[in-house]
Design a protein around this motif. Structure first.
Motif, PDB file in Angstrom:
ATOM      1  N   VAL A 118      11.998   6.318  -2.410  1.00  0.00           N
ATOM      2  CA  VAL A 118      11.858   4.997  -3.024  1.00  0.00           C
ATOM      3  C   VAL A 118      12.372   5.067  -4.461  1.00  0.00           C
ATOM      4  CG1 VAL A 118      10.231   3.202  -3.768  1.00  0.00           C
ATOM      5  CG2 VAL A 118       9.845   4.435  -1.611  1.00  0.00           C
ATOM      6  N   LEU A 119      13.235   4.134  -4.831  1.00  0.00           N
ATOM      7  CA  LEU A 119      13.718   4.025  -6.208  1.00  0.00           C
ATOM      8  C   LEU A 119      12.970   2.886  -6.892  1.00  0.00           C
ATOM      9  CD1 LEU A 119      15.669   4.571  -8.565  1.00  0.00           C
ATOM     10  CD2 LEU A 119      17.332   3.078  -7.415  1.00  0.00           C
ATOM     11  N   LEU A 120      12.361   3.191  -8.026  1.00  0.00           N
ATOM     12  CA  LEU A 120      11.644   2.177  -8.812  1.00  0.00           C
ATOM     13  C   LEU A 120      12.372   1.994 -10.132  1.00  0.00           C
ATOM     14  CD1 LEU A 120       9.232   0.346  -9.580  1.00  0.00           C
ATOM     15  CD2 LEU A 120       7.995   2.429 -10.263  1.00  0.00           C
ATOM     16  N   MET A 121      12.749   0.751 -10.435  1.00  0.00           N
ATOM     17  CA  MET A 121      13.403   0.482 -11.707  1.00  0.00           C
ATOM     18  C   MET A 121      13.238  -0.981 -12.091  1.00  0.00           C
ATOM     19  SD  MET A 121      17.414   0.673 -10.568  1.00  0.00           S
ATOM     20  CE  MET A 121      18.048  -0.390 -11.867  1.00  0.00           C
ATOM     21  N   GLY A 122      13.612  -1.295 -13.327  1.00  0.00           N
ATOM     22  CA  GLY A 122      13.454  -2.672 -13.798  1.00  0.00           C
ATOM     23  C   GLY A 122      14.576  -3.089 -14.708  1.00  0.00           C
ATOM     24  N   GLY A 123      15.791  -2.606 -14.458  1.00  0.00           N
ATOM     25  CA  GLY A 123      16.907  -2.950 -15.324  1.00  0.00           C
ATOM     26  C   GLY A 123      17.137  -1.882 -16.383  1.00  0.00           C
TER      27      GLY A 123
ATOM     28  N   THR B  91      -3.872  13.506  -9.703  1.00  0.00           N
ATOM     29  CA  THR B  91      -3.561  14.531  -8.713  1.00  0.00           C
ATOM     30  C   THR B  91      -2.584  13.880  -7.745  1.00  0.00           C
ATOM     31  OG1 THR B  91      -5.771  15.490  -8.902  1.00  0.00           O
ATOM     32  CG2 THR B  91      -4.473  16.055  -6.946  1.00  0.00           C
ATOM     33  N   ILE B  92      -1.335  14.320  -7.791  1.00  0.00           N
ATOM     34  CA  ILE B  92      -0.276  13.610  -7.079  1.00  0.00           C
ATOM     35  C   ILE B  92       0.194  14.403  -5.864  1.00  0.00           C
ATOM     36  CG2 ILE B  92       2.042  12.649  -7.301  1.00  0.00           C
ATOM     37  CD1 ILE B  92       1.451  12.418 -10.335  1.00  0.00           C
ATOM     38  N   ASP B  93       0.300  13.703  -4.729  1.00  0.00           N
ATOM     39  CA  ASP B  93       0.777  14.365  -3.513  1.00  0.00           C
ATOM     40  C   ASP B  93       2.203  13.942  -3.161  1.00  0.00           C
ATOM     41  OD1 ASP B  93       0.350  11.754  -2.778  1.00  0.00           O
ATOM     42  OD2 ASP B  93      -0.803  12.227  -0.961  1.00  0.00           O
ATOM     43  N   LYS B  94       2.890  13.358  -4.146  1.00  0.00           N
ATOM     44  CA  LYS B  94       4.261  12.914  -3.929  1.00  0.00           C
ATOM     45  C   LYS B  94       5.181  13.515  -5.001  1.00  0.00           C
ATOM     46  CE  LYS B  94       3.081   8.442  -1.837  1.00  0.00           C
ATOM     47  NZ  LYS B  94       1.696   8.815  -1.557  1.00  0.00           N
ATOM     48  N   ASN B  95       6.394  13.852  -4.600  1.00  0.00           N
ATOM     49  CA  ASN B  95       7.381  14.318  -5.572  1.00  0.00           C
ATOM     50  C   ASN B  95       7.922  13.119  -6.339  1.00  0.00           C
ATOM     51  OD1 ASN B  95       7.180  17.001  -4.854  1.00  0.00           O
ATOM     52  ND2 ASN B  95       8.793  16.869  -3.310  1.00  0.00           N
ATOM     53  N   ILE B  96       8.010  13.262  -7.669  1.00  0.00           N
ATOM     54  CA  ILE B  96       8.475  12.168  -8.516  1.00  0.00           C
ATOM     55  C   ILE B  96       9.526  12.696  -9.492  1.00  0.00           C
ATOM     56  CG2 ILE B  96       7.821  10.376 -10.169  1.00  0.00           C
ATOM     57  CD1 ILE B  96       4.970  10.615  -9.116  1.00  0.00           C
TER      58      ILE B  96
ATOM     59  N   LEU C 165       1.864   5.380  -5.855  1.00  0.00           N
ATOM     60  CA  LEU C 165       1.208   6.691  -5.729  1.00  0.00           C
ATOM     61  C   LEU C 165      -0.033   6.633  -4.830  1.00  0.00           C
ATOM     62  CD1 LEU C 165       1.462   7.973  -9.420  1.00  0.00           C
ATOM     63  CD2 LEU C 165       2.778   8.742  -7.435  1.00  0.00           C
ATOM     64  N   GLU C 166      -0.616   5.446  -4.699  1.00  0.00           N
ATOM     65  CA  GLU C 166      -1.835   5.304  -3.902  1.00  0.00           C
ATOM     66  C   GLU C 166      -1.561   5.009  -2.434  1.00  0.00           C
ATOM     67  OE1 GLU C 166      -3.878   2.258  -6.064  1.00  0.00           O
ATOM     68  OE2 GLU C 166      -4.570   3.634  -7.649  1.00  0.00           O
ATOM     69  N   ILE C 167      -0.290   4.866  -2.056  1.00  0.00           N
ATOM     70  CA  ILE C 167       0.056   4.562  -0.662  1.00  0.00           C
ATOM     71  C   ILE C 167      -0.019   5.834   0.177  1.00  0.00           C
ATOM     72  CG2 ILE C 167       1.881   3.724   0.872  1.00  0.00           C
ATOM     73  CD1 ILE C 167       2.896   2.022  -1.455  1.00  0.00           C
ATOM     74  N   ASP C 168      -0.751   5.781   1.262  1.00  0.00           N
ATOM     75  CA  ASP C 168      -0.976   6.974   2.084  1.00  0.00           C
ATOM     76  C   ASP C 168       0.144   7.177   3.113  1.00  0.00           C
ATOM     77  OD1 ASP C 168      -1.688   4.733   3.552  1.00  0.00           O
ATOM     78  OD2 ASP C 168      -3.362   5.722   4.573  1.00  0.00           O
ATOM     79  N   ARG C 169       1.339   7.395   2.598  1.00  0.00           N
ATOM     80  CA  ARG C 169       2.494   7.730   3.424  1.00  0.00           C
ATOM     81  C   ARG C 169       3.252   8.846   2.728  1.00  0.00           C
ATOM     82  NH1 ARG C 169      -0.052   4.879   6.153  1.00  0.00           N
ATOM     83  NH2 ARG C 169       0.592   3.280   7.660  1.00  0.00           N
ATOM     84  N   ASP C 170       4.073   9.572   3.495  1.00  0.00           N
ATOM     85  CA  ASP C 170       4.805  10.712   2.954  1.00  0.00           C
ATOM     86  C   ASP C 170       6.191  10.262   2.489  1.00  0.00           C
ATOM     87  OD1 ASP C 170       5.511  13.269   2.244  1.00  0.00           O
ATOM     88  OD2 ASP C 170       6.084  13.858   4.280  1.00  0.00           O
TER      89      ASP C 170
END
Length: 201
Positions: free
Chosen positions: A33-38, A83-88, A53-58
């Motif tokens: 997922v790409l997150l941006m705002g300009g 405590t993060i379970d996702k790569n960012i 980060l709170e979404i329970d998907r991989d």
């Protein structure tokens, strides 16, 4: 003439997805997922990232803050508390948007003119959680009415929409097919030909 915003042909060329993601420290085969705002990092990116980060998907996340260095620092500091379970991967201003847009599965962003044009060319589905009133609101209406983007609401939050797309790949394909039907492939050439015809060349 509804030709759209002209984009260089070179924009359609890009490096391999696996190479781009590995350079960012991300897995080459994971939903991204790409997150941006300009370019100035507009939009409520901090709260949106927290929601992702709170979404329970991989899945993994790329955040682009543009020229907003303060926002980049705030995001990096805020991540230290979780405590993060996702790569960012958090990036500031980058010259590699062409490669990044081709390497991700979906973009969460405001529908600015250039962002929208580039996403359509890359056949990249959008989730739109925020917009600047005026042109961007019209862009959002157009994209959602064409089935090329999803807009959030109180009931259809980012979490709900993203889960649906991750769990149902056919929904992603539907969005991409709708994008194919409206994207403008040869805008710069069409505009140049129009000018040439008007001038009688």
């Amino acid at each position: 003439k509804p030709y759209g915003i002209p984009v260089e042909k070179s924009f359609l060329e890009h490096r391999e997805k696996s190479v781009v993601l590995e350079e960012l420290g991300l897995a080459p085969d994971k939903f991204t997922v790409l997150l941006m705002g300009g370019s100035f990092g507009a939009g409520n990116i901090k709260d949106t990232l927290k929601e992702l980060l709170e979404i329970d998907r991989d899945f993994q996340i790329i955040v682009i803050t543009g020229r907003n260095e303060t926002l980049k620092e705030k995001l990096e500091k805020s991540l230290e508390k979780y405590t993060i379970d996702k790569n960012i991967s958090i990036l500031g201003f980058t010259q590699d948007m062409n490669d990044i847009l081709s390497a991700v599965d979906i973009i969460v962003s405001k529908p600015g003119g250039l962002t929208t044009t580039e996403c359509l060319l890359k056949e990249l589905p959008m989730i739109i959680p925020y917009y600047i009133p005026g042109q961007e609101e019209e862009n959002m209406d157009f994209l959602s009415n064409c089935g090329a983007a999803l807009r959030t609401s109180k009931k259809f939050t980012i979490s709900v929409l993203l889960k649906v797309l991750i769990d149902n790949p056919t929904r992603m394909e539907l969005l991409k097919n709708n994008i194919k039907s409206i994207k403008k492939q040869n805008t710069a050439e069409d505009i140049a030909n129009l000018v040439s015809n008007i001038l009688g060349y």
